[in-house]
Design an enzyme around this catalytic site. Sequence first.
Site, PDB file in Angstrom:
ATOM      1  N   GLU A  51       0.232  -1.288   5.502  1.00  0.00           N
ATOM      2  CA  GLU A  51       1.244  -0.742   6.605  1.00  0.00           C
ATOM      3  C   GLU A  51       1.128   0.464   6.952  1.00  0.00           C
ATOM      4  OE1 GLU A  51       5.327   0.603   7.944  1.00  0.00           O
ATOM      5  OE2 GLU A  51       4.075   1.198   6.326  1.00  0.00           O
ATOM      6  N   ASP A  77       0.859  -1.275   0.023  1.00  0.00           N
ATOM      7  CA  ASP A  77       0.042   0.093  -0.057  1.00  0.00           C
ATOM      8  C   ASP A  77       0.918   1.180   0.102  1.00  0.00           C
ATOM      9  OD1 ASP A  77       0.905  -0.549   2.514  1.00  0.00           O
ATOM     10  OD2 ASP A  77      -0.699   0.916   3.530  1.00  0.00           O
TER      11      ASP A  77
HETATM   12 ZN   LIG Z   1       6.808   2.120   4.191  1.00  0.00          ZN
END
Ligand SMILES: [Zn+2]
Length: 411
Positions: free
Chosen positions: A173, A78
């Site tokens: 994340e 992401d």
């Molecule tokens: Zn990162």
Amino acid sequence: MTVLERFINYAKIHTTSDPKSDTFPSSMRQFDLANFLVKELKELGLEAEVDEHCYVYSKIPSNTDKEICPIGFIAHMDTSPDASGENVKPRIIENYDGNMIVLNKEENVVLSPDDFPSLKNYIGQTLVVTDGTTLLGADDKAGIAEIITAAEYLLSHPELEHGDIMIAFTPDEEIGQGAKYFDVKKFGATFAYTIDGGPRGELEYESFNANNASVSFYGRNVHPGSAKNQMINSIEMASQFHSLLPENEKPQYTSGYEGFYHLMSFKGNVDKTVLDYIIRDHDRDLFEQKKQTFIETANFIEKKYGKGSVEVNAKDSYYNMGEVIKEHMHLITRAKVAMEKNDVKAVIKPVRGGTDGSALSFMGLPCPNIFTGGHNYHGRHEYVCVESMEKAVKVIISIIDSFAKTKNNKN
Ligand SMILES: [Zn+2]
């Protein structure tokens, strides 16, 4: 395929995560990259799969009878919701001359060494920049490209002995959820490295201890004309509370190993006011002390205004991975030696935040963090140096080699 070509391919795929979503992954578009990567890994001849939570797992099987402990490499798919990650148009600047780079003429967005002096380190090298309307996504698609390029190298150099090398790519994340459904057991590595750092040489194994705390103040609203000795204004209770916290322990006054209380939002009226804080410290004792101070300060205000007038909701969100990694310092030594072997000077510094590695380390997978080669993450000025990406590939290969060559490879 080169690490640069791979990176450009991934950067064009829109994978922004969404902190407001209640699905997992937070945005289904992350599957687009996950599926793309599975296909690419399979084309390299590796087994690969994406699970229902959008985690990609793959493995380069050991090519020796020697007993070598399995190690892993992890990057996230992401990109940060802080800037648009849609329709990213990476631009390659060859032989960078050290001058200002115009990213977007119409919107007057420039990348200048006056604002970002680190650009001067890359004169004569190749940079990838944005078109000034989106982030670049080197965080962390550079990490993905580096891991897969290292995998391709190993596959085409069977003479290089190695143990099982595990690969994982994680979703979400950037919204702090990257480790949530990570299956450490299935992954099967004893140790791993996240390839999710910044500039060339960065090596990180200490993160913050982190607590998210919200505190509510309950007042009593009365018509202001007849409020004498009746009204309790919760906004004032909240301001008193905030002013009692240590003035110098705020993000804007701290650096290095110094922790802080950070007031993120202040919402209220006479009846009720809610303050949201994050509390951070690298040192576990100081972290516990900070939480204690926070609660004692809330108690003090409650004593002043009466029982039930103040309510604290605090929750630890991650801990300093250094606590775990200090038991396995060979991980840091190996990474440092691997960098030196490739003429990269290791720069070890504490992360003033957390990484997937913080959570993974406490889930039983000690996991320091290594540079990708990128700068200015989460915004339009993000850029990555191609030579740094190539160094990262070599560092990954050298780490793998280090595990293959040392006898005592488990501690
Ligand atoms: Zn990162």
